[in-house]
Write a protein that holds these residues in place. Structure first.
Motif, PDB file in Angstrom:
ATOM      1  N   ARG A 161       0.840  -1.199   0.000  1.00  0.00           N
ATOM      2  CA  ARG A 161       0.000   0.000   0.000  1.00  0.00           C
ATOM      3  C   ARG A 161       0.876   1.251   0.000  1.00  0.00           C
ATOM      4  N   PRO A 162       0.345   2.366  -0.458  1.00  0.00           N
ATOM      5  CA  PRO A 162       1.090   3.633  -0.362  1.00  0.00           C
ATOM      6  C   PRO A 162       1.211   4.062   1.102  1.00  0.00           C
ATOM      7  N   GLY A 163       2.336   4.630   1.454  1.00  0.00           N
ATOM      8  CA  GLY A 163       2.536   5.125   2.815  1.00  0.00           C
ATOM      9  C   GLY A 163       3.997   5.096   3.201  1.00  0.00           C
ATOM     10  N   THR A 164       4.269   5.616   4.398  1.00  0.00           N
ATOM     11  CA  THR A 164       5.652   5.647   4.900  1.00  0.00           C
ATOM     12  C   THR A 164       5.791   4.925   6.239  1.00  0.00           C
ATOM     13  N   VAL A 165       4.702   4.827   6.994  1.00  0.00           N
ATOM     14  CA  VAL A 165       4.742   4.154   8.286  1.00  0.00           C
ATOM     15  C   VAL A 165       3.678   3.061   8.277  1.00  0.00           C
TER      16      VAL A 165
END
Length: 273
Positions: A257-261
């Motif tokens: 999925r898109p994201g950083t955390v």
């Protein structure tokens, strides 16, 4: 035995016969005794015929000869160079220098294979910092085989002396530059006896094999607050070592999925931000 009656009795008259039971029992006892005695003599005779004295003496003589020969062979093997060590074969080395292993083996030249204490030799090799375990075998007629299981670094932490390497048992075994791909551990009190360090090693061992090469740093604040920093800058919040099987099952799909955390500390409620 008494018989009552006489010639004057008619044919249809009965004749009383009394038999003394004691006489019958006595006769039966004497017959049984004679029969038993006969069987006993038969058994003794058969036993004597099976192992006559001459045969028993020959068996005893050959048994003595065999024992003497075995003692002589053992003495020759123990005290003479017939079975002396001629080759020491070392297997499993990658990071440990072979000369270092040979130095701690301390196997005297020309010693009999039978006189080598393999357990003591293995303990000396296993005492090397980079060796996790060692096995020593006799390979007759003249070879000693040493199989070494080296420690493999899984994490390192920085210290005043340099990088400290930790293996999968949380053992700190070397201070040297880490091999490429080994993640850095960041925690307040790193070391083999630190519970947070051991929890971080356990978490890294639970990470799926496909994800492990992407882990660049393990940040451990407490035993239940551990995060993985990936080489591309993303962060996976893992939590503690508990329930790591379910966390490992969901982390790879979540990372698509898109994201950083990516928080998988509660695998039933995964969050991405």
């Amino acid at each position: 035995m008494r018989i009552r009656g006489g010639q004057g009795h008619r044919a249809d008259e009965s004749v009383d016969v009394e038999v003394d039971d004691s006489d019958v029992r006595s006769a039966q006892g004497r017959g049984a005794a004679r029969k038993s005695h006969g069987r006993g003599r038969f058994r003794r005779t058969r036993r004597d015929e099976t192992h006559p004295p001459a045969l028993r003496r020959r068996i005893a003589l050959w048994s003595l000869i065999v024992v003497v020969v075995l003692v002589l062979v053992a003495g020759v093997a123990w005290f003479t160079p017939v079975l002396s060590v001629r080759t020491v074969e070392i297997r499993g080395l990658r990071a440990v220098p072979e000369e270092q292993v040979r130095e701690v083996l301390r196997i005297p030249e020309g010693i009999s294979m039978l006189r080598i204490d393999t357990d003591a030799v293995a303990q000396r090799v296993a005492g090397l910092p980079k060796v996790r375990s060692a096995r020593v075998q006799r390979v007759f007629p003249a070879t000693v085989r040493v199989t070494v299981d080296e420690r493999t670094p899984v994490l390192f932490f920085d210290g005043p002396e340099g990088a400290h390497l930790l293996d999968g048992d949380s053992v700190e075994f070397a201070i040297e530059p880490p091999p490429p791909g080994v993640p850095k551990l960041t925690t307040d009190h790193p070391g083999s006896n630190d519970p947070v360090t051991r929890a971080a090693v356990a978490v890294l061992a639970s990470v799926p094999a496909a994800l492990r090469p992407q882990v660049g740093e393990v940040v451990a604040r407490t035993v239940s607050d551990i995060a993985l920093t990936l080489t591309d800058g993303r962060t996976v919040v893992w939590g503690g070592p508990g329930d790591s099987g379910r966390k490992a099952a969901v982390v790879l799909p979540v990372l698509t999925r898109p994201g950083t955390v990516f928080d998988v500390s509660s695998p039933d409620l995964v969050t991405v931000r």
